[in-house]
Scaffold this motif. Structure first.
Motif, PDB file in Angstrom:
ATOM      1  N   LEU A   1      -4.162  -3.786   7.621  1.00  0.00           N
ATOM      2  CA  LEU A   1      -2.953  -3.724   6.978  1.00  0.00           C
ATOM      3  C   LEU A   1      -2.818  -3.213   5.460  1.00  0.00           C
ATOM      4  O   LEU A   1      -2.069  -2.541   5.106  1.00  0.00           O
ATOM      5  CB  LEU A   1      -2.407  -5.352   6.716  1.00  0.00           C
ATOM      6  CG  LEU A   1      -2.467  -6.148   8.038  1.00  0.00           C
ATOM      7  CD1 LEU A   1      -2.112  -7.464   7.760  1.00  0.00           C
ATOM      8  CD2 LEU A   1      -1.375  -5.391   8.893  1.00  0.00           C
TER       9      LEU A   1
ATOM     10  N   TYR B   1      -0.236  -0.224   4.535  1.00  0.00           N
ATOM     11  CA  TYR B   1       0.884  -0.434   3.683  1.00  0.00           C
ATOM     12  C   TYR B   1       0.725  -0.035   2.268  1.00  0.00           C
ATOM     13  O   TYR B   1       1.666   0.236   1.526  1.00  0.00           O
ATOM     14  CB  TYR B   1       1.173  -1.983   3.424  1.00  0.00           C
ATOM     15  CG  TYR B   1       1.687  -2.834   4.695  1.00  0.00           C
ATOM     16  CD1 TYR B   1       2.794  -2.163   5.365  1.00  0.00           C
ATOM     17  CD2 TYR B   1       1.193  -3.748   5.091  1.00  0.00           C
ATOM     18  CE1 TYR B   1       3.072  -2.699   6.456  1.00  0.00           C
ATOM     19  CE2 TYR B   1       1.485  -4.474   6.235  1.00  0.00           C
ATOM     20  CZ  TYR B   1       2.711  -3.931   7.108  1.00  0.00           C
ATOM     21  OH  TYR B   1       3.241  -4.753   8.143  1.00  0.00           O
TER      22      TYR B   1
ATOM     23  N   TYR C   1       3.030   2.672   1.292  1.00  0.00           N
ATOM     24  CA  TYR C   1       4.569   2.580   1.079  1.00  0.00           C
ATOM     25  C   TYR C   1       4.673   1.479  -0.370  1.00  0.00           C
ATOM     26  O   TYR C   1       5.879   1.193  -0.452  1.00  0.00           O
ATOM     27  CB  TYR C   1       4.840   1.636   2.185  1.00  0.00           C
ATOM     28  CG  TYR C   1       4.912   2.546   3.374  1.00  0.00           C
ATOM     29  CD1 TYR C   1       5.872   3.560   3.845  1.00  0.00           C
ATOM     30  CD2 TYR C   1       3.842   2.471   4.168  1.00  0.00           C
ATOM     31  CE1 TYR C   1       6.023   4.141   4.965  1.00  0.00           C
ATOM     32  CE2 TYR C   1       3.770   3.262   5.334  1.00  0.00           C
ATOM     33  CZ  TYR C   1       4.961   4.178   5.972  1.00  0.00           C
ATOM     34  OH  TYR C   1       4.917   4.865   6.747  1.00  0.00           O
TER      35      TYR C   1
ATOM     36  N   ILE D   1      -2.791  -8.118   0.376  1.00  0.00           N
ATOM     37  CA  ILE D   1      -2.263  -8.209   1.624  1.00  0.00           C
ATOM     38  C   ILE D   1      -2.811  -9.001   2.595  1.00  0.00           C
ATOM     39  O   ILE D   1      -2.368 -10.020   3.391  1.00  0.00           O
ATOM     40  CB  ILE D   1      -1.937  -6.690   2.300  1.00  0.00           C
ATOM     41  CG1 ILE D   1      -0.736  -6.134   1.775  1.00  0.00           C
ATOM     42  CG2 ILE D   1      -1.831  -7.028   3.904  1.00  0.00           C
ATOM     43  CD1 ILE D   1       0.480  -6.590   2.316  1.00  0.00           C
TER      44      ILE D   1
ATOM     45  N   TYR E   1       9.962  -9.613   7.477  1.00  0.00           N
ATOM     46  CA  TYR E   1      10.034  -8.280   7.211  1.00  0.00           C
ATOM     47  C   TYR E   1      10.798  -8.179   5.627  1.00  0.00           C
ATOM     48  O   TYR E   1      10.277  -7.624   4.740  1.00  0.00           O
ATOM     49  CB  TYR E   1      10.800  -7.378   8.005  1.00  0.00           C
ATOM     50  CG  TYR E   1      11.378  -6.132   7.675  1.00  0.00           C
ATOM     51  CD1 TYR E   1      10.461  -4.928   7.402  1.00  0.00           C
ATOM     52  CD2 TYR E   1      12.468  -5.794   7.464  1.00  0.00           C
ATOM     53  CE1 TYR E   1      10.884  -3.920   6.754  1.00  0.00           C
ATOM     54  CE2 TYR E   1      13.018  -4.554   6.989  1.00  0.00           C
ATOM     55  CZ  TYR E   1      12.202  -3.480   6.640  1.00  0.00           C
ATOM     56  OH  TYR E   1      12.891  -2.456   6.174  1.00  0.00           O
TER      57      TYR E   1
ATOM     58  N   ARG F   1       8.683  -7.209   2.528  1.00  0.00           N
ATOM     59  CA  ARG F   1       9.026  -5.938   1.719  1.00  0.00           C
ATOM     60  C   ARG F   1       9.342  -6.038   0.189  1.00  0.00           C
ATOM     61  O   ARG F   1       8.800  -5.360  -0.545  1.00  0.00           O
ATOM     62  CB  ARG F   1      10.223  -5.394   2.527  1.00  0.00           C
ATOM     63  CG  ARG F   1      10.669  -3.868   1.826  1.00  0.00           C
ATOM     64  CD  ARG F   1      11.786  -3.397   2.568  1.00  0.00           C
ATOM     65  NE  ARG F   1      13.010  -4.086   2.438  1.00  0.00           N
ATOM     66  CZ  ARG F   1      13.997  -3.643   2.980  1.00  0.00           C
ATOM     67  NH1 ARG F   1      14.387  -2.545   3.462  1.00  0.00           N
ATOM     68  NH2 ARG F   1      15.067  -4.589   2.675  1.00  0.00           N
TER      69      ARG F   1
ATOM     70  N   LEU G   1       7.755  -2.721  -0.923  1.00  0.00           N
ATOM     71  CA  LEU G   1       7.303  -1.663   0.002  1.00  0.00           C
ATOM     72  C   LEU G   1       8.746  -0.929   0.286  1.00  0.00           C
ATOM     73  O   LEU G   1       9.812  -1.590   0.690  1.00  0.00           O
ATOM     74  CB  LEU G   1       6.664  -2.479   1.277  1.00  0.00           C
ATOM     75  CG  LEU G   1       5.567  -3.157   1.172  1.00  0.00           C
ATOM     76  CD1 LEU G   1       5.164  -3.861   2.336  1.00  0.00           C
ATOM     77  CD2 LEU G   1       4.437  -2.235   0.684  1.00  0.00           C
TER      78      LEU G   1
ATOM     79  N   ILE H   1       9.754   0.720   3.082  1.00  0.00           N
ATOM     80  CA  ILE H   1       9.484   0.938   4.486  1.00  0.00           C
ATOM     81  C   ILE H   1      10.358   0.423   5.421  1.00  0.00           C
ATOM     82  O   ILE H   1      11.009  -0.666   5.051  1.00  0.00           O
ATOM     83  CB  ILE H   1       7.724   0.401   4.940  1.00  0.00           C
ATOM     84  CG1 ILE H   1       7.561   0.459   6.148  1.00  0.00           C
ATOM     85  CG2 ILE H   1       7.884  -1.303   4.634  1.00  0.00           C
ATOM     86  CD1 ILE H   1       6.047   0.151   6.395  1.00  0.00           C
TER      87      ILE H   1
ATOM     88  N   PHE I   1       6.865  -1.049   9.707  1.00  0.00           N
ATOM     89  CA  PHE I   1       6.446  -2.096   8.984  1.00  0.00           C
ATOM     90  C   PHE I   1       5.503  -3.031  10.210  1.00  0.00           C
ATOM     91  O   PHE I   1       4.517  -3.070   9.980  1.00  0.00           O
ATOM     92  CB  PHE I   1       7.465  -3.174   8.322  1.00  0.00           C
ATOM     93  CG  PHE I   1       6.986  -4.502   7.928  1.00  0.00           C
ATOM     94  CD1 PHE I   1       6.400  -4.640   6.887  1.00  0.00           C
ATOM     95  CD2 PHE I   1       6.843  -5.511   8.803  1.00  0.00           C
ATOM     96  CE1 PHE I   1       6.021  -5.819   6.266  1.00  0.00           C
ATOM     97  CE2 PHE I   1       6.435  -6.789   8.413  1.00  0.00           C
ATOM     98  CZ  PHE I   1       5.930  -6.978   7.140  1.00  0.00           C
TER      99      PHE I   1
ATOM    100  N   TRP J   1       1.790  -3.545  11.214  1.00  0.00           N
ATOM    101  CA  TRP J   1       1.590  -5.095  11.357  1.00  0.00           C
ATOM    102  C   TRP J   1       0.729  -5.462  12.619  1.00  0.00           C
ATOM    103  O   TRP J   1      -0.207  -6.392  12.591  1.00  0.00           O
ATOM    104  CB  TRP J   1       2.855  -5.942  11.292  1.00  0.00           C
ATOM    105  CG  TRP J   1       2.777  -7.522  11.461  1.00  0.00           C
ATOM    106  CD1 TRP J   1       3.247  -8.389  12.561  1.00  0.00           C
ATOM    107  CD2 TRP J   1       2.341  -8.328  10.320  1.00  0.00           C
ATOM    108  NE1 TRP J   1       2.997  -9.621  12.239  1.00  0.00           N
ATOM    109  CE2 TRP J   1       2.541  -9.535  10.770  1.00  0.00           C
ATOM    110  CE3 TRP J   1       1.922  -8.045   9.328  1.00  0.00           C
ATOM    111  CZ2 TRP J   1       2.155 -10.764  10.199  1.00  0.00           C
ATOM    112  CZ3 TRP J   1       1.467  -9.214   8.447  1.00  0.00           C
ATOM    113  CH2 TRP J   1       1.533 -10.630   8.840  1.00  0.00           C
TER     114      TRP J   1
END
Length: 208
Positions: free
Chosen positions: A26, A30, A33, A41, A65, A69, A74, A76, A81, A85
């Motif tokens: 992850l 991520y 982004y 995370i 989400y 975010r 993020l 994204i 996403f 994930w």
């Protein structure tokens, strides 16, 4: 040795039992982004209010989400996403073989998935890993609204299997969940690898 016929059901955890899990994926995914500190995370994934609510079905995938975010700033899109994930999983062929052998050689034993999971992970895994179709049923936290170690999720699995605690074998990688199941009388063993799982099952005459 306990006679095999005393085991009427086997409960399997999902992550790091039936499939391998690497949440470090992850961070790398991520990071492209947004600005994410090391470990941030993973800590969020392992234990956060948003994560727990998502795992208990109190947040939809869209809500999770949006909250995630915003929290990590993020930039994204929804599908990307969740592609990241769901990238944390990998197959565990040796455990798949154990499950298929039990189905073939001990068809009278009910095999039930008992998992703390979330809507996106569960749907992805059902679509990707057909080993879950070999099981007799699934009890998952985001559908029932309770996570292990709450007794309700174990009781739901026992009812689904038509079993009682002393006739039920349970494997999970988290020791605190094993302890909770043992308090209920379930024959619970910590999963530390597929060879050890074979040895644990053999104690009950289940040879795989």
């Amino acid at each position: 040795m306990t006679d095999q016929r005393s085991i009427k059901a086997i409960f399997f955890d999902l992550g790091n039992v039936i499939v391998r899990v690497d949440p470090v994926m992850l961070e790398g995914g991520y990071a492209a982004y947004g600005r994410i500190r090391e470990g941030q995370i993973i800590d969020y994934f392992m234990d956060s209010d948003n994560m727990n609510r998502y795992m208990e079905g109190k947040l939809t995938s869209s809500q999770f989400y949006s909250r995630t975010r915003r929290l990590f700033k993020l930039d994204i899109r929804f599908h990307e996403f969740y592609r990241i994930w769901n990238s944390i999983f990998a197959p565990y062929p040796e455990v798949e073989e154990i499950i298929r052998t039990i189905r073939r050689d001990y068809p009278e034993i009910k095999m039930i998935l008992v998992s703390n999971t979330n809507e996106s992970h569960y749907e992805f895994l059902r679509d990707t890993y057909n080993i879950l179709d070999v099981l007799d049923g699934c009890v998952v936290s985001h559908e029932g609204g309770k996570q292990k170690p709450h007794p309700a999720i174990f009781n739901e699995a026992l009812a689904l299997a038509g079993s009682i605690p002393r006739n039920t074998f349970y494997t999970d990688d988290r020791p605190e969940l094993i302890s909770a199941a043992r308090v209920m009388g379930i024959r619970a063993f910590q999963f530390v690898g597929h060879e050890q799982l074979r040895d644990q099952l053999a104690q009950f005459g289940i040879r795989v």
